[in-house]
Design a protein around this motif. Structure first.
Motif, PDB file in Angstrom:
ATOM      1  N   THR A 172       0.804  -1.239   0.000  1.00 14.31           N
ATOM      2  CA  THR A 172       0.000   0.000   0.000  1.00 14.31           C
ATOM      3  C   THR A 172       0.828   1.276   0.000  1.00 14.31           C
ATOM      4  O   THR A 172       0.282   2.362  -0.182  1.00 14.31           O
ATOM      5  CB  THR A 172      -0.930   0.072   1.237  1.00 14.31           C
ATOM      6  N   SER A 182       1.630   2.684   2.417  1.00 15.52           N
ATOM      7  CA  SER A 182       0.926   3.424   3.483  1.00 15.52           C
ATOM      8  C   SER A 182       0.014   4.504   2.930  1.00 15.52           C
ATOM      9  O   SER A 182      -0.202   5.531   3.553  1.00 15.52           O
ATOM     10  CB  SER A 182       1.920   4.035   4.479  1.00 15.52           C
ATOM     11  N   SER A 183      -0.508   4.252   1.741  1.00 10.30           N
ATOM     12  CA  SER A 183      -1.407   5.222   1.117  1.00 10.30           C
ATOM     13  C   SER A 183      -2.818   4.641   1.060  1.00 10.30           C
ATOM     14  O   SER A 183      -2.999   3.449   0.805  1.00 10.30           O
ATOM     15  CB  SER A 183      -0.928   5.540  -0.300  1.00 10.30           C
ATOM     16  N   LYS A 184      -3.782   5.494   1.275  1.00 13.83           N
ATOM     17  CA  LYS A 184      -5.176   5.109   1.118  1.00 13.83           C
ATOM     18  C   LYS A 184      -5.421   4.700  -0.332  1.00 13.83           C
ATOM     19  O   LYS A 184      -6.229   3.833  -0.630  1.00 13.83           O
ATOM     20  CB  LYS A 184      -6.038   6.337   1.463  1.00 13.83           C
ATOM     21  N   LYS A 235      -4.983   0.991  -1.007  1.00 16.58           N
ATOM     22  CA  LYS A 235      -5.422   0.161   0.128  1.00 16.58           C
ATOM     23  C   LYS A 235      -5.717  -1.275  -0.286  1.00 16.58           C
ATOM     24  O   LYS A 235      -5.604  -2.182   0.529  1.00 16.58           O
ATOM     25  CB  LYS A 235      -6.598   0.808   0.853  1.00 16.58           C
ATOM     26  N   GLU A 237       3.730   7.884   3.789  1.00 13.34           N
ATOM     27  CA  GLU A 237       3.086   7.604   2.517  1.00 13.34           C
ATOM     28  C   GLU A 237       4.053   7.836   1.344  1.00 13.34           C
ATOM     29  O   GLU A 237       4.643   8.911   1.223  1.00 13.34           O
ATOM     30  CB  GLU A 237       1.845   8.488   2.348  1.00 13.34           C
ATOM     31  N   ALA A 252      -1.406   6.644   5.990  1.00 17.92           N
ATOM     32  CA  ALA A 252      -2.869   6.557   6.016  1.00 17.92           C
ATOM     33  C   ALA A 252      -3.332   5.523   7.026  1.00 17.92           C
ATOM     34  O   ALA A 252      -4.521   5.397   7.290  1.00 17.92           O
ATOM     35  CB  ALA A 252      -3.381   6.205   4.624  1.00 17.92           C
ATOM     36  N   TYR A 253      -2.370   4.760   7.583  1.00 20.20           N
ATOM     37  CA  TYR A 253      -2.737   3.675   8.495  1.00 20.20           C
ATOM     38  C   TYR A 253      -2.261   3.938   9.914  1.00 20.20           C
ATOM     39  O   TYR A 253      -1.965   3.013  10.668  1.00 20.20           O
ATOM     40  CB  TYR A 253      -2.208   2.351   7.933  1.00 20.20           C
ATOM     41  N   THR A 286      -7.318   2.996  -6.088  1.00 15.44           N
ATOM     42  CA  THR A 286      -8.767   3.152  -5.923  1.00 15.44           C
ATOM     43  C   THR A 286      -9.343   4.251  -6.817  1.00 15.44           C
ATOM     44  O   THR A 286      -8.841   5.377  -6.831  1.00 15.44           O
ATOM     45  CB  THR A 286      -9.062   3.484  -4.446  1.00 15.44           C
ATOM     46  N   GLY A 308      -7.131   9.986  -3.001  1.00 13.60           N
ATOM     47  CA  GLY A 308      -6.189   8.907  -2.671  1.00 13.60           C
ATOM     48  C   GLY A 308      -4.915   9.360  -1.998  1.00 13.60           C
ATOM     49  O   GLY A 308      -4.434   8.728  -1.057  1.00 13.60           O
TER      50      GLY A 308
END
Lengths: 473, 96, 476
Positions: free
Chosen positions: C87, C89-91, C94, C123, C134-135, C328, C347
Motif C-alpha cells: 500500500t 501506506s497510502s489510502k 489500500k 506515505e 494513512a494507516y 482506488t 487517494g
C-alpha cells in the motif's frame, strides 16, 4: 494574392523488432487485448524500463538512409501528460539528445531537410465502444518501439509531401527498419501547415493536422487546409494555431476538442535509463548492413546486368520482387532472362492479387531456366512446367522428364536419322544449295512438326548439322 | 518577491491532476512560498562552467531483442477498478 | 527463549544447528508483533508466514542451505511481494496486490528467508517521522511519545522493538538511516546501484536505494551481501562484483584516514550531537586513525538540491497512480478527467500532494533551467568535490541527525521537517554509501547515530570502521 505553402511533417513508424522497446514483451499486431503485457508496459509500480538494442540500431539505420548525423550520446526523457492510453502518465521519448540529427531526403525536384529522428514508445490502444460499455484500454501496443522523424518546414505542396512520404516509406521497408503498414497504424503522419504571402519571410500561424491514415488523406487534408487558410486570410480572419483532426469520409478537418492547454510536457531525463554511448565503429558497422536503395539498384541492373531501363524500373519498385530477382540470379546467372520471366510470366500471374505472393521458389525458377538454356526443354515445355510448379509446387526435374522426356537427345537423334533417311532429295538439295540454311530450316521444321513443337529448335538444328556432316562422307 | 500566487497554484494543480478547494489552495500558497525560499539558495551557486553529464552504457551492452512471455490477461487486470472484454475500462471518451 | 535478544547471525546459526526451528521463531515474532501492536510498526502479518516457516524447516532437515533459511524478515510496505498487499501506506493503494516480486524479495526468498509482514512508513516514503501514513502513526520503539523517524519508521521499530531480526527499508534522503538512528539500530544506504530497485515503488529514482536494517554491523554486512548485485531488470543497478563484506571487517583501524568535513562541523555547532561527535573523533585518533580535514564547499546546497530533484522525479513517478489500472477509483468520477483528479485527490495524502505540486513547479516551462537543471549541475559539482575528498581519505564521518527523536506531532512545518534530513541527504545526492550506527545517548537518554560514508562501492571500509566502533567505543 499568391501564397507560399509551408509544410513540415512528423512521421511515426513502428520498428520491426521482436520485442518491445523497454521490455521483453512481444511486438506483435492483432493479439488478444492485454496479452503482450508485463509490469513494465502496463506501468505497474516498481517496474523499470530496459532498452532494446535492436530498436536503437534500427533508428541509427534509418538515420543513415537519410544522411543524418548520429549522436555519440543519446538520452531518453520523460514526456509527462495524463491520457488513458499512456500507462505511466509519461511517454519515454527523446528531446535534447535524440539518436539522429539532421539529414535530407531527395525528391525529384528538391531536397527535403530532416530535423531529427528519435526513438520513443508507442501508446496503448483505446476503443471507444458505447456509453454503456465505455472506452476500452488495451496495452498490447504500449511500448512498441516507434521512430519519429521530423522534417524541417521546407515542403511546399501536397504533391511534395506525398512524394516525400512515399520515398521514406520505400526506404524504411527496404532497409528492414519498419513494415509501415498504414492500415495497422504502423506508419502515421502529422502535418504542420502554414501559408505566407509569396516571397515573404514571415511565417503565418501553423495548424497541425492529425489522423491521416493514408497518403491519399495526407494529400487531401493538405489541399483542404491550404484552401481553408487562404480563404480565412482573404476574409481578413486570423488563422488560429491549433490541432485539427482530418475526417477522411467527410473530406473536412475540424478543431480537436481535446484542449491543448496542458501542452507543458515537463520533459526531463528519465532517471531509470542510462544514456547510450554510440561509437563511430558501431555506426559504421550498421552502415555496412544498409541495402542498396532502389535508385542505386536500378543503376546496377542497367549498367551491370544490362537490363533495360524499363525492366529495371519495374523490378526495383518492389522490395520482394528485388529479393526474388536477386535470388534467382544467384542460382542462374543470366539476369536478362530472369527479368524477362519475372516481367512476363510472374507479373501476369500476380498482377490482380491483393496480396501478391510469388508461388514458385527462386530456386525452382532458376532450375527451369537452366533446363531451357541447356536445351533440355523448350520454352513451351518450360511454361507448362512453370504453371504446374506454381499450382502444385511440383518437382521441376520430374516434370521435365514427364513433359519433355520424348524429346531427349537420343530420341531427337533417332528422329533426325529417320527424316534424313526418308528424305534423300532434301539431303541432296542441302548439300548442293547456295543457301543451305534454308534447307536446314526445312529439316528443323519437320522435327518440330513431328514433335508437336516440343523439341528444342536450337538443339535440333545443331544435331541435324552434326548428323548431316557425319553422313556426308 | 512572490514566487507563487493563487493562479500559479491552480495551474500546478491542473498539471498534477489534483483538485483543491479554494481554502486548501490559499493555505498552500504561503507554505509553498517557504519551501521555495529554502530551495532558492541554489541561485547563489555559480554553475556557469558545469556541463550536464549523464551516466551511460554502451550500445553493445544493451538488451538483446528477444521476446519473453509476459503476464496473462487475468494477471494484468488483477488490480483494475473496472475491466471488460480483457481491457481496462473508463467511461466513454469523446472521440478525438 | 527471548529470541529478540539474538542477532541475525546468531539466529542463522541457531537455525542451522537446529537449536530452534523456523516455525518456533516465526510464531514467536508474530506473537511479539501482536503483543506490541500499539507501536503500529507492522501493517500486516502475512497469513502464509507460518507455512513458509514449516517449509523452511523441512529444507533445514533435508540439509539444504540458504543464507537466510528460516529467518523471519519484515519488509517496508513499498517493496513488492507477489500476491501480497503493498500500500505504500497510502489510502490510494489500500487494495493493491503486488503482481510480481521485487528483486530484493526474490533474493530473500532464494536464500530461504521467511517474509512475515510489511511495515508502516510515510506515505510513498515522503516524510521523516512515519506520521504521514494513512494507516496511523508508528511509535518509537524506545519512547512511545516520540516519532520513530521515517520514512522507514515501521521497519526500524520492527527491529528495535524485537519484532524481527532484520528488516528492509528504503532510503531516498535518509529514510533508512534517520529512523535507525532514532531507534538505536544499524542501517545502511548502499552505493546507488548496489541493490536493484526493480519492484520497489519509486519515489525519487535517481536517489534511492533499499537498505537492510539490523541490530549489529555484522548483521548488516551479512544482509547487504545477500541483497546486492546487478539485475537485468534494472539498468541503473551496477555490474560490479559483490564483495564478502564480513571478510572486510578486520577489527583494527590503524592508519585509516577519516575525513572530517569543515562545513559539517560548522553546521553542527551548537547542536546536541556536537560534543559527543568531537569525542568520538578524538577517540578514533587515539586508536590509530588519522583525522583529515576536508571540505565539501557546497554541502549546504544538498538539501535544496534534494527538494528539487526528488519532487521532480516523484511527480512523474506518481503519475501512474490514476484510478484506471490499479489504485482506488473515486466513485464520484463521471468521466476520465474526473477519474484522474478525483481519484488522486482522494487517494493521496497532504505531503504527497505538496511534493507533486513542488515537482511540477520545478519541471514546468520557464522554471526548468533555473531549478531542475541548476540543481543537477550543482549535484555534478558536489560529486567532483566528493571525488577530491576520497582522494585523501577512506571514510567520511557525519552525525546522522542533529538530535534525538522528536516528540510525536511536534513538527508541523514542512520546512523544519525537511531539515531533519540535512546530514543524511548528502549521501543520496552524491550516490555514495552511508551507514548509521548508534554511538551516543542524548539528553533524554535516547540514541544518536553516527554516519560513516565512503567512496562508491566501498561499503567494506564502512563496515570495518563501524564494527570497530560498535565493539570498542564505550557509551551505553
Amino acid at each position: 494574392m499568391e501564397y507560399d505553402i509551408v509544410i513540415g511533417l512528423e512521421v511515426h513508424a513502428e520498428l520491426k523488432t521482436e520485442s518491445k522497446v523497454f521490455c521483453s514483451c512481444k511486438n506483435q499486431f492483432g493479439a488478444e487485448p492485454n496479452t503482450n503485457c508485463c509490469p513494465v508496459c502496463i506501468g505497474l509500480p516498481g517496474a523499470l524500463p530496459v532498452l532494446n538494442k535492436k530498436a536503437v540500431e534500427l533508428v541509427i539505420k534509418a538515420g543513415l538512409t537519410i544522411d543524418s548525423q548520429i549522436n555519440n550520446i543519446a538520452v531518453f526523457e520523460r514526456k509527462n501528460y495524463f491520457y488513458p492510453d499512456l500507462s505511466k502518465a509519461y511517454q519515454i521519448s527523446q528531446l535534447v539528445k535524440p539518436i539522429c540529427v539532421g539529414g535530407h531526403l531527395d525528391l525529384q525536384n528538391k531536397s527535403v531537410k530532416i530535423n531529427r529522428i528519435h526513438l520513443e514508445e508507442d501508446a496503448g490502444k483505446l476503443t471507444h465502444q458505447s456509453e454503456n460499455i465505455g472506452t476500452l484500454i488495451d496495452y498490447n501496443r504500449g511500448g512498441v518501439p516507434l521512430m519519429e522523424l521530423v522534417t524541417e518546414p521546407n515542403i511546399n505542396s501536397a504533391d511534395e509531401a506525398v512524394e516525400f512520404l512515399t520515398k521514406l516509406r520505400e526506404r524504411l521497408i527496404f532497409a528492414d527498419i519498419a513494415e509501415c503498414k498504414m492500415e495497422q497504424g504502423g506508419m502515421r503522419c502529422d502535418v504542420n501547415i502554414s501559408i505566407k504571402p509569396k516571397g515573404s519571410n514571415i511565417l503565418g500561424n501553423r495548424t497541425e493536422m492529425k489522423n491521416l491514415n493514408s497518403f491519399k488523406s495526407v494529400h487531401r487534408a493538405i489541399e483542404y487546409e491550404v484552401k481553408r487558410q487562404i480563404e480565412a486570410k482573404e476574409q481578413g480572419k486570423e488563422i488560429i494555431q491549433e490541432t485539427r483532426k482530418w475526417d477522411d469520409e467527410a473530406g473536412i478537418s475540424y478543431t480537436m476538442r481535446k484542449k491543448e492547454t496542458s501542452q507543458d510536457y515537463r520533459y526531463f531525463p528519465d532517471p531509470d535509463l542510462l544514456a547510450i554511448e554510440i561509437s563511430d565503429e558501431e555506426v559504421e558497422a550498421i552502415r555496412k548492413t544498409l541495402p542498396l536503395l532502389p535508385e542505386q539498384l536500378k543503376e546496377k541492373y542497367v549498367n551491370e546486368y544490362k537490363l533495360t531501363e524499363y525492366d529495371a524500373n519495374i523490378i526495383t519498385k518492389d522490395k520482394y520482387l528485388i529479393s526474388y530477382f536477386e535470388e534467382v540470379c544467384a542460382h542462374y546467372n543470366n539476369p536478362k532472362t530472369v527479368a524477362n520471366w519475372i516481367l512476363t510470366e510472374i507479373l501476369s500471374k500476380i498482377k490482380d492479387e491483393d496480396e501478391p505472393i510469388i508461388k514458385i521458389s527462386p530456386l525452382k525458377l532458376a532450375e527451369i531456366l537452366s533446363l531451357i538454356e541447356n536445351g533440355k526443354i523448350t520454352r513451351t515445355i518450360a511454361k507448362e512446367i512453370f504453371t504446374k510448379v506454381w499450382e502444385n509446387d511440383s518437382d521441376v526435374d520430374k516434370l521435365a522428364k514427364e513433359l519433355g522426356g520424348e524429346i531427349n537427345e537420343d530420341y531427337l537423334c533417332n528422329l533426325i536419322d529417320k527424316i534424313i533417311t526418308s528424305n534423300p532429295k532434301a539431303v541432296a538439295d542441302y548439300r548442293t544449295s547456295d543457301t543451305p540454311e534454308k534447307q536446314l530450316k526445312w529439316f528443323v521444321g519437320q522435327i518440330m512438326k513431328e514433335t508437336k513443337g516440343k523439341a528444342n529448335a536450337k538443339l535440333a538444328e545443331e544435331k541435324i548439322l552434326e548428323i548431316l556432316n557425319k553422313t556426308q562422307g | 518577491m512572490k514566487k507563487i500566487d493563487f493562479i500559479e497554484a491552480k495551474r500546478l494543480a491542473s498539471l498534477s491532476a489534483l483538485d483543491f478547494s479554494e481554502e486548501e489552495l490559499n493555505a498552500f500558497v504561503p507554505e509553498f512560498e517557504k519551501i521555495l525560499d529554502m530551495v532558492e539558495q541554489i541561485k547563489n551557486c555559480n554553475t556557469e562552467n558545469v556541463d550536464l553529464t549523464y551516466s551511460t552504457h554502451k550500445l553493445k551492452d544493451l538488451r538483446e531483442d528477444k521476446s519473453k512471455v509476459g503476464m496473462s490477461q487475468d494477471e494484468v487486470l488483477l488490480n483494475s477498478p473496472k475491466s471488460k472484454k480483457g481491457c481496462f475500462v473508463v467511461p466513454q471518451m469523446l472521440e478525438d | 527463549m527471548e529470541f529478540e535478544k539474538f542477532t541475525l547471525l546468531e539466529i542463522v546459526n541457531m537455525l542451522k544447528n537446529k537449536t530452534v526451528s523456523s516455525e518456533q521463531l516465526t510464531k514467536y515474532f508474530i506473537s511479539k508483533i501482536e503483543e506490541k501492536k500499539s507501536l503500529n510498526a507492522v501493517l500486516e502479518v502475512f497469513d502464509d508466514a507460518i507455512n513458509l516457516a514449516k517449509e523452511a524447516d523441512k529444507k533445514i532437515q533435508a540439509g539444504e542451505n540458504g543464507k537466510l533459511l528460516g529467518v523471519p524478515v519484515i519488509i517496508k510496505d513499498n517493496i513488492l511481494y507477489k500476491g501480497k498487499k503493498c500500500t505504500c501506506s497510502s489510502k490510494f493503494l489500500k487494495d493493491y496486490i503486488a503482481q510480481y516480486n521485487s528483486t530484493v524479495v526474490e533474493k530473500i526468498l532464494q536464500e530461504g528467508g521467511v517474509i512475515i509482514g510489511r511495515a508502516n512508513m510515510d506515505e510513498f516514503a515522503m516524510g521523516g517521522s512515519t506520521e504521514n501514513s494513512a494507516y496511523g502513526i508508528t511509535h518509537n520503539a524506545l519512547d512511545f511519545d516520540r516519532v520513530p523517524g521515517g520514512s522507514s519508521g515501521g521497519s526500524a521499530v520492527a527491529v528495535a522493538g524485537g519484532l524481527c531480526p532484520v528488516s528492509l527499508g528504503t532510503d531516498t534522503g535518509g529514510s533508512v538511516r534517520q529512523p535507525c538512528s532514532y531507534n538505536g539500530i544499524v542501517g545502511i544506504k548502499p552505493t546507488y546501484g548496489r541493490i536493484s530497485r526493480y519492484g520497489v515503488v519509486a519515489f525519487a529514482s535517481s536517489l534511492e536505494q533499499v537498505g537492510p536494517m539490523t541490530k549489529t554491523v555484522k548483521d548488516n554486512a551479512y544482509m547487504l551481501q545477500i541483497l546486492s548485485g546487478k539485475s537485468i531488470n534494472d539498468e541503473t543497478s551496477a555490474d560490479i562484483p559483490v564483495e564478502d563484506y564480513l571478510s572486510q571487517i578486520k577489527g583494527q583501524i590503524n592508519g585509516l584516514n577519516i575525513g572530517v568535513c569543515k562545513e559539517v562541523m560548522q553546521m553542527m555547532s551548537g547542536l546536541e550531537v556536537e560534543k559527543i561527535f568531537l569525542q568520538v573523533l578524538e577517540w578514533l585518533k587515539s586508536n590509530g586513525a588519522n583525522l583529515i580535514d576536508v571540505s565539501l564547499p557546497n554541502f549546504d546546497l544538498c538539501l535544496p538540491c534534494y527538494y528539487i530533484i526528488a519532487p521532480a522525479e516523484a511527480t512523474s513517478n506518481l503519475g501512474r497512480f490514476d484510478g484506471i489500472k490499479y489504485s482506488t477509483r473515486s466513485d464520484k468520477a463521471e468521466n476520465v478527467d474526473q477519474i484522474y483528479t478525483k481519484s488522486r485527490s482522494e487517494g493521496f495524502g497532504k505531503e504527497v500532494k505538496r511534493r507533486i505540486m513542488l515537482g511540477n513547479f520545478v519541471l514546468s516551462s520557464g522554471y526548468f533551467d533555473a531549478y531542475y537543471n541548476k540543481a543537477k549541475k550543482i549535484q555534478i559539482k558536489l560529486k567532483e568535490q566528493a571525488k577530491d575528498i576520497f582522494k585523501k581519505c577512506d571514510v567520511l564521518l557525519f552525525p546522522t541527525t542533529a538530535s534525538e527523536a522528536f516528540k510525536l506531532g511536534s513538527k508541523t512545518d514542512p520546512v523544519s521537517m525537511y531539515k531533519e534530513d540535512m546530514f543524511t541527504i548528502t549521501a543520496n545526492i552524491l550516490g555514495i554509501p552511508s551507514l548509521t550506527l548508534p554511538f551516543a545517548k542524548g539528553k533524554s537518554n535516547l540514541p544518536l547515530g553516527l554516519q560513516i560514508m565512503a567512496n562508491n562501492f566501498e561499503e567494506g571500509k564502512i563496515y570495518n570502521l563501524a564494527d570497530y566502533i560498535e565493539n570498542n567505543w564505550r557509551w551505553k
